[in-house]
Scaffold this motif. Structure first.
Motif, PDB file in Angstrom:
ATOM      1  N   TYR A 174      10.197  -5.197   5.063  1.00 26.40           N
ATOM      2  CA  TYR A 174      10.841  -4.907   6.349  1.00 26.40           C
ATOM      3  C   TYR A 174      10.009  -3.965   7.213  1.00 26.40           C
ATOM      4  O   TYR A 174      10.377  -3.693   8.354  1.00 26.40           O
ATOM      5  N   VAL A 175       8.895  -3.454   6.682  1.00 23.81           N
ATOM      6  CA  VAL A 175       8.042  -2.546   7.445  1.00 23.81           C
ATOM      7  C   VAL A 175       7.100  -3.377   8.311  1.00 23.81           C
ATOM      8  O   VAL A 175       6.339  -4.201   7.786  1.00 23.81           O
ATOM      9  N   PRO A 176       7.131  -3.217   9.637  1.00 25.78           N
ATOM     10  CA  PRO A 176       6.259  -4.016  10.510  1.00 25.78           C
ATOM     11  C   PRO A 176       4.782  -3.773  10.188  1.00 25.78           C
ATOM     12  O   PRO A 176       4.387  -2.682   9.780  1.00 25.78           O
ATOM     13  N   LEU A 177       4.003  -4.790  10.348  1.00 27.59           N
ATOM     14  CA  LEU A 177       2.551  -4.778  10.167  1.00 27.59           C
ATOM     15  C   LEU A 177       2.135  -4.649   8.696  1.00 27.59           C
ATOM     16  O   LEU A 177       1.261  -5.372   8.228  1.00 27.59           O
ATOM     17  N   ILE A 178       2.767  -3.729   7.961  1.00 27.96           N
ATOM     18  CA  ILE A 178       2.353  -3.516   6.571  1.00 27.96           C
ATOM     19  C   ILE A 178       2.925  -4.594   5.646  1.00 27.96           C
ATOM     20  O   ILE A 178       2.208  -5.168   4.821  1.00 27.96           O
ATOM     21  N   GLY A 179       4.226  -4.877   5.784  1.00 24.55           N
ATOM     22  CA  GLY A 179       4.891  -5.808   4.888  1.00 24.55           C
ATOM     23  C   GLY A 179       4.231  -7.171   4.784  1.00 24.55           C
ATOM     24  O   GLY A 179       3.910  -7.628   3.677  1.00 24.55           O
ATOM     25  N   PRO A 180       3.982  -7.866   5.914  1.00 27.10           N
ATOM     26  CA  PRO A 180       3.383  -9.198   5.810  1.00 27.10           C
ATOM     27  C   PRO A 180       1.994  -9.202   5.188  1.00 27.10           C
ATOM     28  O   PRO A 180       1.550 -10.227   4.665  1.00 27.10           O
ATOM     29  N   GLN A 181       1.306  -8.068   5.215  1.00 30.79           N
ATOM     30  CA  GLN A 181      -0.053  -8.021   4.684  1.00 30.79           C
ATOM     31  C   GLN A 181      -0.091  -7.895   3.154  1.00 30.79           C
ATOM     32  O   GLN A 181      -1.073  -8.295   2.529  1.00 30.79           O
ATOM     33  N   ILE A 182       0.949  -7.316   2.577  1.00 30.85           N
ATOM     34  CA  ILE A 182       0.900  -7.082   1.129  1.00 30.85           C
ATOM     35  C   ILE A 182       1.881  -7.944   0.348  1.00 30.85           C
ATOM     36  O   ILE A 182       1.747  -8.066  -0.872  1.00 30.85           O
ATOM     37  N   GLU A 183       2.862  -8.551   1.008  1.00 30.45           N
ATOM     38  CA  GLU A 183       3.808  -9.388   0.278  1.00 30.45           C
ATOM     39  C   GLU A 183       3.128 -10.640  -0.263  1.00 30.45           C
ATOM     40  O   GLU A 183       2.188 -11.183   0.346  1.00 30.45           O
ATOM     41  N   THR A 184       3.602 -11.124  -1.399  1.00 30.04           N
ATOM     42  CA  THR A 184       3.034 -12.304  -2.050  1.00 30.04           C
ATOM     43  C   THR A 184       3.584 -13.576  -1.429  1.00 30.04           C
ATOM     44  O   THR A 184       4.679 -13.599  -0.867  1.00 30.04           O
ATOM     45  N   GLN A 185       2.808 -14.662  -1.579  1.00 31.11           N
ATOM     46  CA  GLN A 185       3.179 -15.938  -0.966  1.00 31.11           C
ATOM     47  C   GLN A 185       3.811 -16.897  -1.976  1.00 31.11           C
ATOM     48  O   GLN A 185       4.794 -17.560  -1.682  1.00 31.11           O
ATOM     49  N   GLY A 186       3.249 -16.987  -3.193  1.00 31.24           N
ATOM     50  CA  GLY A 186       3.723 -17.976  -4.146  1.00 31.24           C
ATOM     51  C   GLY A 186       4.950 -17.554  -4.931  1.00 31.24           C
ATOM     52  O   GLY A 186       5.542 -18.362  -5.647  1.00 31.24           O
ATOM     53  N   LEU A 228       7.707   8.951  -6.301  1.00 27.25           N
ATOM     54  CA  LEU A 228       8.689   8.166  -7.046  1.00 27.25           C
ATOM     55  C   LEU A 228       9.692   7.493  -6.117  1.00 27.25           C
ATOM     56  O   LEU A 228      10.050   6.325  -6.309  1.00 27.25           O
ATOM     57  N   VAL A 229      10.150   8.234  -5.107  1.00 27.18           N
ATOM     58  CA  VAL A 229      11.090   7.645  -4.140  1.00 27.18           C
ATOM     59  C   VAL A 229      10.445   6.452  -3.433  1.00 27.18           C
ATOM     60  O   VAL A 229      11.064   5.382  -3.286  1.00 27.18           O
ATOM     61  N   LEU A 230       9.197   6.604  -3.025  1.00 21.66           N
ATOM     62  CA  LEU A 230       8.498   5.497  -2.367  1.00 21.66           C
ATOM     63  C   LEU A 230       8.325   4.314  -3.319  1.00 21.66           C
ATOM     64  O   LEU A 230       8.429   3.154  -2.899  1.00 21.66           O
ATOM     65  N   ALA A 231       8.067   4.607  -4.585  1.00 24.49           N
ATOM     66  CA  ALA A 231       7.912   3.523  -5.565  1.00 24.49           C
ATOM     67  C   ALA A 231       9.215   2.746  -5.722  1.00 24.49           C
ATOM     68  O   ALA A 231       9.215   1.507  -5.787  1.00 24.49           O
ATOM     69  N   TYR A 232      10.350   3.448  -5.779  1.00 23.00           N
ATOM     70  CA  TYR A 232      11.635   2.762  -5.917  1.00 23.00           C
ATOM     71  C   TYR A 232      12.008   1.986  -4.653  1.00 23.00           C
ATOM     72  O   TYR A 232      12.832   1.063  -4.705  1.00 23.00           O
ATOM     73  N   LEU A 233      11.399   2.341  -3.516  1.00 28.91           N
ATOM     74  CA  LEU A 233      11.683   1.638  -2.259  1.00 28.91           C
ATOM     75  C   LEU A 233      10.722   0.468  -2.011  1.00 28.91           C
ATOM     76  O   LEU A 233      10.843  -0.217  -0.993  1.00 28.91           O
ATOM     77  N   LEU A 234       9.811   0.213  -2.931  1.00 32.40           N
ATOM     78  CA  LEU A 234       8.823  -0.865  -2.739  1.00 32.40           C
ATOM     79  C   LEU A 234       9.452  -2.241  -2.487  1.00 32.40           C
ATOM     80  O   LEU A 234       8.882  -3.042  -1.740  1.00 32.40           O
ATOM     81  N   PRO A 235      10.588  -2.598  -3.099  1.00 26.30           N
ATOM     82  CA  PRO A 235      11.165  -3.923  -2.806  1.00 26.30           C
ATOM     83  C   PRO A 235      11.495  -4.138  -1.333  1.00 26.30           C
ATOM     84  O   PRO A 235      11.637  -5.284  -0.903  1.00 26.30           O
ATOM     85  N   TYR A 236      11.621  -3.071  -0.564  1.00 28.34           N
ATOM     86  CA  TYR A 236      11.982  -3.198   0.850  1.00 28.34           C
ATOM     87  C   TYR A 236      10.772  -3.075   1.777  1.00 28.34           C
ATOM     88  O   TYR A 236      10.935  -2.942   2.985  1.00 28.34           O
ATOM     89  N   VAL A 237       9.561  -3.118   1.194  1.00 24.15           N
ATOM     90  CA  VAL A 237       8.368  -2.939   2.019  1.00 24.15           C
ATOM     91  C   VAL A 237       8.182  -4.089   3.004  1.00 24.15           C
ATOM     92  O   VAL A 237       7.520  -3.952   4.033  1.00 24.15           O
TER      93      VAL A 237
END
Length: 383
Positions: free
Chosen positions: A54-66, A43-52
């Motif tokens: 900022y995580v190197p390598l992982i963030g750019p791979q899963i963030e949306t473009q449009g 649950l804590v990780l789920a609530y922190l998803l908006p800040y993903v």
């Protein structure tokens, strides 16, 4: 005593239980404190998803473009809410509902009529005051639809629910007080302030996602308790064989109405969340494809299992947003140069075909449903 009488009576053999292999099996064998710690960490990780991002390598791979990432997360949250509600109707009670978008529209339009300055009612209620009314009207619409139609089964029930969704859509287009394509503006938003600025605003979708995630947790707890109660056992009996369930004393109409009312309530709340975030809505939002998309998510994720419904609802929202801006190579015939997000129905259709062939019970199947399909496969296998 005859020879037949002398034969020993075979003892009843209990039905085989799941062998506990896999992630769910290992999790269920953990002691209660360890399971509580795992759930709390998730649950804590789920609530922190908006800040993903900022995580190197992982963030750019899963963030949306449009679309910005917090807005994409909020979209995921209300799709998950809709998938959980439809899973009650389709997965638990076994009722094929193709008009689920109708309940979503009822919730959203109720909020619009009660809170928008464009409404003929001109009430301008606060969002919190409109929420219980919208949920009650959505539940009432489920009862009104279900009472005369739940004696139908299979394809006939699907056609009736499809007609309900079309009635809602045509009414939204043609009824003057629903304003058609002009829609409603200035819809009320959830309350709250941060430093003198409204907490729920158009610039930051993180509070909407946190609100949606909290609602999802509450829905999961409520539906889980229902599934383990007499109501859930009645739904199971109706899904397996309605005629036998009725002969054994299950009040099938009553419990099917329960399923429709609960599904409508959850779907209406999804519409409430959507209206509170958009601040504007019109009739073009509530199309049949919306219902088909949510149903596809439930079937793909695992009908009858809440974890599967959550995964399916998340995928049908996330994948089109992730594919926005990604174009097909011009060397492909017909679809060359097209944006992949515009082909979402083609992509989901292909994915569902693959899932139904290789994993007919869904990506995260219900244990009971997986065992049923395994037994049926043995029955039809050539001897």
């Amino acid at each position: 005593m005859t020879a037949v009488d002398k034969q020993p009576v075979a003892e009843a053999v209990p039905a085989p239980r799941p062998n506990g292999r896999g992630v769910r099996g290992r999790f269920s064998r953990l002691p209660w404190p360890a399971r509580a710690a795992v759930i709390a960490a998730a649950l804590v990780l789920a609530y922190l998803l908006p800040y993903v991002g900022y995580v190197p390598l992982i963030g750019p791979q899963i963030e949306t473009q449009g679309i910005d990432w917090p807005s994409a997360l909020f979209s995921i949250s209300y799709f998950v809410i809709l998938a959980l509600g439809l899973n009650v109707v389709v997965g638990f009670a076994g009722l094929l509902d193709l008009g689920y978008v109708g309940f979503f529209a009822v919730g959203a339009y109720t909020v619009a009529l009660l809170t928008s300055p464009d409404s003929v009612l001109n009430l301008r209620w606060a969002w919190l005051a409109a929420v219980p009314v919208a949920i009650a009207i959505a539940m009432l619409s489920g009862l009104i639809l279900g009472w005369p139609t739940l004696r139908l089964r299979g394809d006939y029930l699907a056609i009736v629910t499809l007609g309900f969704a079309e009635i809602i859509r045509i009414s939204a287009d043609s009824a003057p007080f629903l304003r058609g394509d002009r829609g409603f503006g200035g819809l009320a938003r959830p309350p709250g302030e941060s430093g003198g600025t409204p907490l729920f605003n158009v610039r930051d979708a993180k509070p909407y996602f946190w609100l949606g995630l909290t609602v999802i947790v509450l829905i999961v707890l409520a539906v889980r308790n229902l599934d383990r109660s007499r109501v859930g056992r009645s739904w199971l009996a109706i899904r397996e064989d309605e005629e036998v369930a009725e002969i054994m004393g299950v009040r099938t109409v009553k419990f099917k109405l329960w399923a429709f009312a609960i599904g409508a309530c959850v779907g209406g709340f999804g519409g409430v969340m959507f209206a509170g975030y958009q601040g504007f809505m019109n009739s073009s939002t509530f199309v049949l494809q919306f219902s088909i998309l949510v149903l596809a998510g439930v079937v793909m994720g695992g009908s009858g299992n809440m974890a599967g419904a959550i995964l399916g609802g998340a995928l049908i929202s996330y994948i089109p947003d992730r594919l926005t801006g990604v174009t097909v190579s011009s060397s492909f015939p017909v679809i060359g140069g097209a944006d992949l997000s515009s082909l979402k129905f083609l992509i989901f259709g292909a994915v569902i075909l693959v899932v139904m062939i290789f994993r007919p019970q869904g990506i995260i199947p219900s244990r009971r449903r997986a065992m049923e399909l395994k037994d049926r496969a043995k029955e039809v296998a050539p001897q």
